[in-house]
Motif scaffolding. Structure first.
Motif, short mmCIF file in Angstrom:
data_model
loop_
_atom_site.label_atom_id
_atom_site.label_comp_id
_atom_site.label_asym_id
_atom_site.label_seq_id
_atom_site.Cartn_x
_atom_site.Cartn_y
_atom_site.Cartn_z
N VAL A 1 0.86 -1.18 0.00
CA VAL A 1 0.00 0.00 0.00
C VAL A 1 0.90 1.22 0.00
O VAL A 1 1.97 1.23 0.62
N GLY A 2 0.48 2.26 -0.71
CA GLY A 2 1.29 3.47 -0.77
C GLY A 2 0.68 4.52 -1.65
O GLY A 2 -0.49 4.46 -2.04
N GLY A 3 1.51 5.50 -2.00
CA GLY A 3 1.06 6.61 -2.81
C GLY A 3 1.37 6.42 -4.27
O GLY A 3 2.35 5.76 -4.65
N THR A 4 0.53 7.00 -5.14
CA THR A 4 0.74 6.92 -6.57
C THR A 4 0.50 8.29 -7.19
O THR A 4 -0.31 9.09 -6.68
N TYR A 5 1.19 8.56 -8.29
CA TYR A 5 1.09 9.83 -9.01
C TYR A 5 0.92 9.52 -10.48
O TYR A 5 1.77 8.85 -11.09
N LEU A 6 -0.18 9.98 -11.07
CA LEU A 6 -0.57 9.58 -12.42
C LEU A 6 -0.70 10.77 -13.35
O LEU A 6 -1.17 11.84 -12.95
N LEU A 7 -0.30 10.54 -14.61
CA LEU A 7 -0.53 11.49 -15.69
C LEU A 7 -0.78 10.70 -16.96
O LEU A 7 0.00 9.81 -17.30
N ASP A 8 -1.87 11.01 -17.64
CA ASP A 8 -2.18 10.38 -18.93
C ASP A 8 -2.81 11.46 -19.81
O ASP A 8 -3.99 11.77 -19.68
N THR A 9 -2.00 12.07 -20.68
CA THR A 9 -2.49 13.22 -21.44
C THR A 9 -3.48 12.82 -22.53
O THR A 9 -4.10 13.70 -23.13
N TYR A 10 -3.65 11.52 -22.81
CA TYR A 10 -4.71 11.11 -23.73
C TYR A 10 -6.08 11.39 -23.12
O TYR A 10 -7.03 11.71 -23.83
N LEU A 11 -6.15 11.30 -21.77
CA LEU A 11 -7.41 11.52 -21.07
C LEU A 11 -7.53 12.93 -20.50
O LEU A 11 -8.61 13.51 -20.48
N SER A 12 -6.40 13.47 -20.00
CA SER A 12 -6.44 14.78 -19.36
C SER A 12 -5.01 15.30 -19.18
O SER A 12 -4.10 14.51 -18.91
N PRO A 13 -4.82 16.62 -19.30
CA PRO A 13 -3.49 17.18 -19.01
C PRO A 13 -3.23 17.31 -17.51
O PRO A 13 -2.13 17.68 -17.10
N GLU A 14 -4.23 17.00 -16.69
CA GLU A 14 -4.14 17.15 -15.24
C GLU A 14 -3.34 16.00 -14.63
O GLU A 14 -3.39 14.87 -15.10
N LYS A 15 -2.61 16.32 -13.55
CA LYS A 15 -1.90 15.30 -12.78
C LYS A 15 -2.77 14.88 -11.60
O LYS A 15 -3.46 15.69 -11.00
N TYR A 16 -2.69 13.58 -11.28
CA TYR A 16 -3.51 13.01 -10.22
C TYR A 16 -2.61 12.32 -9.18
O TYR A 16 -1.56 11.78 -9.53
N SER A 17 -3.06 12.33 -7.95
CA SER A 17 -2.34 11.63 -6.88
C SER A 17 -3.34 10.90 -6.01
O SER A 17 -4.48 11.35 -5.84
N GLY A 18 -2.91 9.76 -5.46
CA GLY A 18 -3.83 8.98 -4.66
C GLY A 18 -3.17 7.78 -4.02
O GLY A 18 -2.00 7.82 -3.65
N VAL A 19 -3.92 6.69 -3.93
CA VAL A 19 -3.52 5.50 -3.19
C VAL A 19 -3.44 4.31 -4.14
O VAL A 19 -4.26 4.17 -5.06
N GLU A 20 -2.46 3.46 -3.90
CA GLU A 20 -2.31 2.22 -4.67
C GLU A 20 -2.32 1.02 -3.73
O GLU A 20 -1.70 1.03 -2.66
N LEU A 21 -3.03 -0.03 -4.15
CA LEU A 21 -3.00 -1.33 -3.49
C LEU A 21 -2.40 -2.33 -4.47
O LEU A 21 -2.80 -2.37 -5.65
#
Length: 272
Positions: free
Chosen positions: A40-60
């Protein structure tokens, strides 16, 4: 006389078959280590095909790793499966992304035992196949992105065995760095309807290298043993990146991994 010759021939045939049965098969023993880890921990995501926005959250994450080596051999085989799910939000809390990936890899390593067996080094290469997705809950047009890729990578594992008091322990570090592979990716502005319904190919299978997809997965862990039981605790960093078809993607994960390690020996009957 004919009967004696027949009996003698039968005895010789039985002796030959018995000797063949004794020498044609030999037992070979394998040492196998299986680790099942939950993270369990933190994750940071970017996928410019879907959005130029960066996302942060939780990973299992769940990881299964099996390492097998035949007695007397300097080569070992390592099979690893990763499966994870991410839930992340944008910086303004106005968008949510879910992502997941299933990964399977096959590795072959050459083994060295140094420092009177205290230091064990494995080095070689692996092949990995991966399938996953990214889903943007806010999008109505093109809400999801398919992740499909494979690569080969050099990989290595170093294990230092020691004692804390009378307690056996092992400090372990493993790393893999993809060097070449292939990846599926839509082109900039291209929809999945165009690809799969209309069959409009637009450079959708891309060769990946460290120049357009620099990635790294590594883990530092500590094994603590008591009796036949071993607990593994560690940190995993998984950094996946790509910049293909004018689209950027990254997934950076920092995880606390905890699990159980089992060592056992098995015998196989193999033919010479």
């Amino acid at each position: 006389m004919k009967t004696c010759r027949t009996i003698l021939l039968a005895v010789l045939l039985c002796h030959a078959m018995t000797s063949l049965a004794q020498t044609d098969t030999v037992p070979q023993r394998h040492t196998t280590q299986t680790a099942n880890l939950f993270g369990v921990g933190g994750t940071y995501l970017l996928d410019t095909y879907l959005s130029p926005e960066k996302y942060s959250g939780v990973e299992l994450r769940f990881t299964n790793q099996t390492t097998r080596r035949r007695d007397g051999s300097l080569w070992s085989t390592q099979l690893t499966t990763h499966g994870y799910i991410d839930y992340a939000e944008s910086r303004g809390d106005d968008g949510t992304v879910m992502a997941g990936l299933a990964s399977y890899s096959f590795a072959r390593h050459y083994n060295w035992h140094l420092m009177d067996g205290q230091l064990h080094i494995q080095a070689g290469g692996l092949a990995s196949a991966n399938i996953g997705f990214t889903y943007n809950m806010r999008n109505q047009n093109n809400p999801a992105q398919l992740r499909l890729f494979a690569h080969v990578a050099p990989s290595a594992v170093a294990t230092w065995q020691f004692h804390a008091g009378r307690r056996p322990m092992a400090l372990r570090y493993e790393v893999e760095v993809p060097i070449v592979g292939v990846m599926f990716s839509p082109n900039f502005g291209q929809s999945y309807y165009e690809i799969f319904s209309r069959g409009n190919y637009d450079h959708n299978v891309v060769v990946t290298t460290p120049f357009n997809a620099p990635s790294l997965r590594h883990m530092l862990s500590l094994d603590v043993s008591w009796g036949r039981h071993t607990l593994r605790v560690g940190y995993m960093g998984d950094y996946q990146q790509s910049h293909v078809n004018d689209l950027k993607f990254h997934s950076y994960s920092h995880l606390l991994m905890v699990g159980y390690v089992k060592n056992f020996r098995i015998s196989d009957i193999v033919r010479r």
